[in-house]
Motif scaffolding. Sequence first.
Motif, mmCIF file in Angstrom:
data_model
loop_
_atom_site.group_PDB
_atom_site.id
_atom_site.type_symbol
_atom_site.label_atom_id
_atom_site.label_comp_id
_atom_site.label_asym_id
_atom_site.label_seq_id
_atom_site.Cartn_x
_atom_site.Cartn_y
_atom_site.Cartn_z
ATOM 1 N N ASP A 79 15.298 3.117 -28.345
ATOM 2 C CA ASP A 79 14.896 1.412 -29.146
ATOM 3 C C ASP A 79 13.727 0.831 -28.318
ATOM 4 O O ASP A 79 13.077 -0.025 -29.158
ATOM 5 C CB ASP A 79 15.923 0.665 -28.286
ATOM 6 N N ALA A 80 13.026 1.403 -27.360
ATOM 7 C CA ALA A 80 12.321 1.096 -26.398
ATOM 8 C C ALA A 80 10.945 1.095 -27.149
ATOM 9 O O ALA A 80 10.291 0.675 -27.714
ATOM 10 C CB ALA A 80 12.215 1.157 -24.934
ATOM 11 N N ILE A 81 10.727 2.226 -27.636
ATOM 12 C CA ILE A 81 9.598 2.726 -28.242
ATOM 13 C C ILE A 81 9.440 2.633 -29.736
ATOM 14 O O ILE A 81 8.318 1.932 -29.935
ATOM 15 C CB ILE A 81 10.215 4.546 -28.808
ATOM 16 N N SER A 82 10.640 2.775 -30.116
ATOM 17 C CA SER A 82 10.915 1.595 -31.835
ATOM 18 C C SER A 82 10.404 0.562 -31.266
ATOM 19 O O SER A 82 9.697 -0.499 -32.443
ATOM 20 C CB SER A 82 12.148 2.386 -32.582
ATOM 21 N N SER A 108 9.738 -4.917 -18.092
ATOM 22 C CA SER A 108 11.080 -5.284 -18.877
ATOM 23 C C SER A 108 12.002 -4.430 -19.061
ATOM 24 O O SER A 108 12.578 -3.991 -18.805
ATOM 25 C CB SER A 108 10.675 -6.071 -20.404
ATOM 26 N N PHE A 109 11.361 -3.272 -19.541
ATOM 27 C CA PHE A 109 12.051 -2.230 -19.810
ATOM 28 C C PHE A 109 12.238 -1.088 -18.542
ATOM 29 O O PHE A 109 13.680 -0.770 -18.163
ATOM 30 C CB PHE A 109 11.552 -0.619 -20.284
ATOM 31 N N SER A 110 11.716 -1.081 -17.708
ATOM 32 C CA SER A 110 11.626 -0.410 -16.323
ATOM 33 C C SER A 110 13.103 -0.449 -15.718
ATOM 34 O O SER A 110 13.044 -0.188 -14.790
ATOM 35 C CB SER A 110 10.664 -0.425 -15.351
ATOM 36 N N SER A 111 13.177 -2.164 -15.833
ATOM 37 C CA SER A 111 14.156 -2.761 -15.307
ATOM 38 C C SER A 111 15.675 -2.689 -14.834
ATOM 39 O O SER A 111 16.500 -2.726 -15.045
ATOM 40 C CB SER A 111 14.088 -4.588 -15.411
ATOM 41 N N ILE A 112 15.492 -2.383 -16.458
ATOM 42 C CA ILE A 112 17.597 -1.725 -17.313
ATOM 43 C C ILE A 112 17.622 -0.378 -17.586
ATOM 44 O O ILE A 112 18.240 0.321 -18.052
ATOM 45 C CB ILE A 112 16.802 -2.716 -18.719
ATOM 46 N N SER A 113 15.783 0.508 -17.058
ATOM 47 C CA SER A 113 16.418 1.717 -17.473
ATOM 48 C C SER A 113 16.510 2.645 -16.730
ATOM 49 O O SER A 113 16.252 2.373 -15.306
ATOM 50 C CB SER A 113 15.271 1.928 -18.737
ATOM 51 N N THR A 114 16.402 3.928 -16.634
ATOM 52 C CA THR A 114 16.278 5.283 -15.166
ATOM 53 C C THR A 114 14.571 5.795 -15.673
ATOM 54 O O THR A 114 14.706 4.853 -16.151
ATOM 55 C CB THR A 114 16.997 6.263 -16.068
ATOM 56 N N PRO A 115 14.523 5.492 -14.518
ATOM 57 C CA PRO A 115 13.168 6.314 -14.198
ATOM 58 C C PRO A 115 12.856 6.933 -14.566
ATOM 59 O O PRO A 115 11.461 6.856 -15.124
ATOM 60 C CB PRO A 115 13.399 6.765 -12.522
ATOM 61 N N ASP A 116 12.958 8.242 -14.955
ATOM 62 C CA ASP A 116 12.852 8.867 -15.994
ATOM 63 C C ASP A 116 12.364 8.347 -17.211
ATOM 64 O O ASP A 116 11.514 8.663 -17.812
ATOM 65 C CB ASP A 116 13.532 10.292 -16.080
ATOM 66 N N ASP A 117 13.238 7.685 -17.695
ATOM 67 C CA ASP A 117 12.531 6.783 -19.331
ATOM 68 C C ASP A 117 11.837 6.786 -19.488
ATOM 69 O O ASP A 117 11.060 5.787 -20.345
ATOM 70 C CB ASP A 117 13.828 6.574 -19.814
ATOM 71 N N SER A 118 11.312 5.542 -17.991
ATOM 72 C CA SER A 118 10.240 4.543 -17.226
ATOM 73 C C SER A 118 8.966 5.391 -17.735
ATOM 74 O O SER A 118 8.276 5.009 -17.955
ATOM 75 C CB SER A 118 10.329 4.179 -15.993
#
Length: 478
Positions: A79-82, A108-118
């Motif tokens: 979703d973030a990539i889109s 913004s994304f790192s605050s709610i995601s996992t480190p790997d996804d960030s």
Amino acid sequence: MGKIPPSMRGAQLPVVSNLLKSHQQQLQQQSSSSTPPPKPYYPHLNSKNNKNNNKLKTRNTTTPTPTPSFRFPTPHLSDAISIFNSLISSSNSNTNSSLKFYNSILDSFSSISTPDDSFAFLNHMLKVTSPSFSPDRSTFHILLSHSASSLPSIRKSLNFMLSRGGFVPDKVTTDIAIRSLCASSPQPLLEEAVELVKELSLKHSPPDTYTYNFLIKHLCRNRSLTFVNSFITDMKDAFNIKPDLVTYTILIDNVCNTKNLREATRLLGVLSDQGFKPDAYVFNTIMKGYCMLSQGSEVLKVYNKMEEEGVKPDMVTFNTLIYGLSKSGRVKDAKKFLSVMTGAGHFPDAVTYTSLMNGMCREGNALGALNLLVEMEDKGCEPNSCTYNTLLHGLCKARLLDKGTELFRVMKAGNMKLETGSYGTFVRALCRNGRVAEAYQVFDYAVESKSLTDVSAYATLEATLKWLKKAKEQGLVV
């Protein structure tokens, strides 16, 4: 605030929903300034008169964490990539060249995601926007600040920063990593923080004094003194990082709070041996510790040593001294320092007078404490709720219930809250004197003024009434 009535004086009383449409507005509203890393804590900053305040209040850092301009609706990478792709396609070239813009999105994304996804999201950002987006050290610090779940996550962020960005960890990097581990939930990862700070000191960058003392403070709060001293010794022997005045102040404050005054005195000697001159805050802290033990003589010794060292007492010093002497039954000695503190340019305040009143009430001189209240008001010093509660408690203990009742009316007129101790003592005194109806009125006021919780106020009243009933059955009360 209520005043003592004449009758008492005469008696010696004294998701972003529609993210794409709002994007341009958010960019315009975004401030040019950024939010800095968490401010370091130092006990010295609690003292208004400390000479070191100017040196401790600020820290030089060039890598603040940006304030996100919006929030991602979900923590899912796809979703973030889109959303990011849509933002890039709809934004103009000037926006795309802004480092703050990209950093805010990443944060913004790192605050709610996992480190790997960030990490994966940053890689995608670089792939899509290259060469317009060139991350700097602050970009990787964003990832680091959101990697506090474990030491492996922190290490992975540091390795990613080195391999992907080519940035070697510096003092700010060390600070962010240590603070992230100390802020970990549900409990701080302090052993991991100690391990990491040693590792970074060996490989890249040792902590500065802010980071070092920040970690010391957290270790003092959560680990044994032996553990803290071992860490200090290791850092000094291995990396020549030595404790400073702030470090010793933190240690002294910690041992005083645990009533280990022998260790506090030892640390005071070590501090002097290391070439540091104790300031008023250090002496005040040790005096406070002796106050907790009701050792007025020791409080006075610390004050005298302070004078010998040429350290100027501040308002806290005199209030602590007067409180310690009063609490230990030396009210006469405490009163002598009223003129001393005035001569030093510090005028008695509500804390000063309340301490004296508390000591006088302990000695059974509640009427003298009330006279002091009148004197206090005549000198233009406004009593506070603690002052009145102290006197109410003392009057009831001295069996001066009528005076206590009149003082309660003054408190009620001034909308002052009752404290648990004074409330319980007052209610018990009323019931034992057969004035149950008045006790219920006090209960009603305690509840209405939110002085106590309903349960606590009622429990005290109920326990007192049970005692009264039993005492009447046994003929102890008429």
